[in-house]
Motif scaffolding. Structure first.
Motif, mmCIF file in Angstrom:
data_model
loop_
_atom_site.group_PDB
_atom_site.id
_atom_site.type_symbol
_atom_site.label_atom_id
_atom_site.label_comp_id
_atom_site.label_asym_id
_atom_site.label_seq_id
_atom_site.Cartn_x
_atom_site.Cartn_y
_atom_site.Cartn_z
ATOM 1 N N VAL A 105 0.816 -1.217 0.000
ATOM 2 C CA VAL A 105 0.000 0.000 0.000
ATOM 3 C C VAL A 105 0.855 1.275 0.000
ATOM 4 O O VAL A 105 0.608 2.178 -0.796
ATOM 5 N N PRO A 106 1.879 1.399 0.867
ATOM 6 C CA PRO A 106 2.633 2.650 0.863
ATOM 7 C C PRO A 106 3.274 2.998 -0.477
ATOM 8 O O PRO A 106 3.222 4.151 -0.905
ATOM 9 N N ILE A 107 3.873 2.039 -1.156
ATOM 10 C CA ILE A 107 4.531 2.377 -2.424
ATOM 11 C C ILE A 107 3.506 2.770 -3.487
ATOM 12 O O ILE A 107 3.763 3.639 -4.320
ATOM 13 N N ILE A 108 2.326 2.174 -3.426
ATOM 14 C CA ILE A 108 1.265 2.569 -4.359
ATOM 15 C C ILE A 108 0.866 4.021 -4.101
ATOM 16 O O ILE A 108 0.751 4.819 -5.037
ATOM 17 N N ILE A 109 0.690 4.372 -2.836
ATOM 18 C CA ILE A 109 0.312 5.749 -2.489
ATOM 19 C C ILE A 109 1.454 6.714 -2.825
ATOM 20 O O ILE A 109 1.219 7.817 -3.333
ATOM 21 N N ILE A 110 2.692 6.305 -2.567
ATOM 22 C CA ILE A 110 3.849 7.145 -2.904
ATOM 23 C C ILE A 110 3.857 7.461 -4.396
ATOM 24 O O ILE A 110 3.980 8.623 -4.798
ATOM 25 N N LEU A 111 3.748 6.433 -5.214
ATOM 26 C CA LEU A 111 3.809 6.634 -6.668
ATOM 27 C C LEU A 111 2.589 7.386 -7.182
ATOM 28 O O LEU A 111 2.702 8.215 -8.094
ATOM 29 N N LEU A 112 1.434 7.122 -6.603
ATOM 30 C CA LEU A 112 0.220 7.846 -6.982
ATOM 31 C C LEU A 112 0.369 9.326 -6.655
ATOM 32 O O LEU A 112 0.088 10.197 -7.489
ATOM 33 N N ASN A 113 0.828 9.622 -5.451
ATOM 34 C CA ASN A 113 0.992 11.013 -5.032
ATOM 35 C C ASN A 113 2.023 11.718 -5.907
ATOM 36 O O ASN A 113 1.763 12.806 -6.424
ATOM 37 N N PHE A 114 3.184 11.111 -6.065
ATOM 38 C CA PHE A 114 4.231 11.730 -6.878
ATOM 39 C C PHE A 114 3.740 11.932 -8.305
ATOM 40 O O PHE A 114 3.921 13.003 -8.891
ATOM 41 N N GLY A 115 3.123 10.903 -8.874
ATOM 42 C CA GLY A 115 2.629 11.006 -10.253
ATOM 43 C C GLY A 115 1.598 12.099 -10.427
ATOM 44 O O GLY A 115 1.652 12.869 -11.402
ATOM 45 N N CYS A 116 0.661 12.193 -9.483
ATOM 46 C CA CYS A 116 -0.365 13.252 -9.559
ATOM 47 C C CYS A 116 0.260 14.636 -9.488
ATOM 48 O O CYS A 116 -0.009 15.497 -10.333
ATOM 49 N N LEU A 117 1.091 14.861 -8.474
ATOM 50 C CA LEU A 117 1.681 16.188 -8.309
ATOM 51 C C LEU A 117 2.641 16.533 -9.450
ATOM 52 O O LEU A 117 2.652 17.661 -9.936
ATOM 53 N N TYR A 118 3.422 15.559 -9.881
ATOM 54 C CA TYR A 118 4.342 15.802 -10.992
ATOM 55 C C TYR A 118 3.555 16.126 -12.266
ATOM 56 O O TYR A 118 3.841 17.104 -12.951
#
Length: 172
Positions: A105-118
């Protein structure tokens, strides 16, 4: 807009942040031992990144902050629900460290957050007028608030479970 143009115009610190985030996410796939303060570092990074973007990019920062706060609360609740189903963490009072189980779960949220903001920041760089638009403000604020909230909710549940009596060294 070409991919190479986007990648080469991205500030160097964004790539350093991505490497760090992926490193942390990969570590969290396996059981890890971390300090309670260390568990709050990742949520703090995303919270500050979101607030920084609101006040340094968007034309309606107070509207964005209100939307961000509501999305943060919703994300916090979803993060709590996600982690409530996970195996509990264990607090070791002798070391002051938390042993947390591994999770994807954490890596999914990390990549989702980074991808959205980027992605939103790249869009804004190519469409500077979007920073003045309510639609973009809402999308940016919701994406940033939700994903920050996920992390805060997940960290909160892990810490609460760890401090709720799962002590490896109970008092004699």
């Amino acid at each position: 807009m070409q991919v190479t143009e986007i990648l080469t115009h991205t500030p160097w610190w964004v790539w350093v942040l991505l490497v760090y985030l992926v490193y942390v996410g990969v570590r969290l796939l396996s059981p890890t031992t971390v300090s309670p303060k260390g568990m709050l570092l990742m949520p703090s990074i995303f919270l500050l990144w979101g607030i920084y973007g609101i006040f340094n990019k968007l034309a309606m920062p107070w509207t964005a902050l209100l939307i961000f706060a509501v999305a943060l609360i919703v994300g916090l609740l979803f993060g709590r629900m996600l982690m409530a189903m996970q195996q509990p963490a264990i607090f070791d009072s002798a070391t002051g460290m938390v042993q947390r189980p591994g999770s994807v779960v954490p890596i999914i949220i990390i990549l989702l957050n980074f991808g959205c903001l980027y992605g939103l920041n790249v869009y804004a760089a190519y469409h500077p007028n979007s920073l003045q638009e309510l639609n973009f403000t809402v999308i940016y604020s919701v994406a940033s608030g939700l994903t920050s909230g996920f992390f805060w909710g997940m960290s909160w549940v892990v810490l609460m479970k760890a401090f709720a009596g799962y002590d490896m060294h109970p008092a004699d």
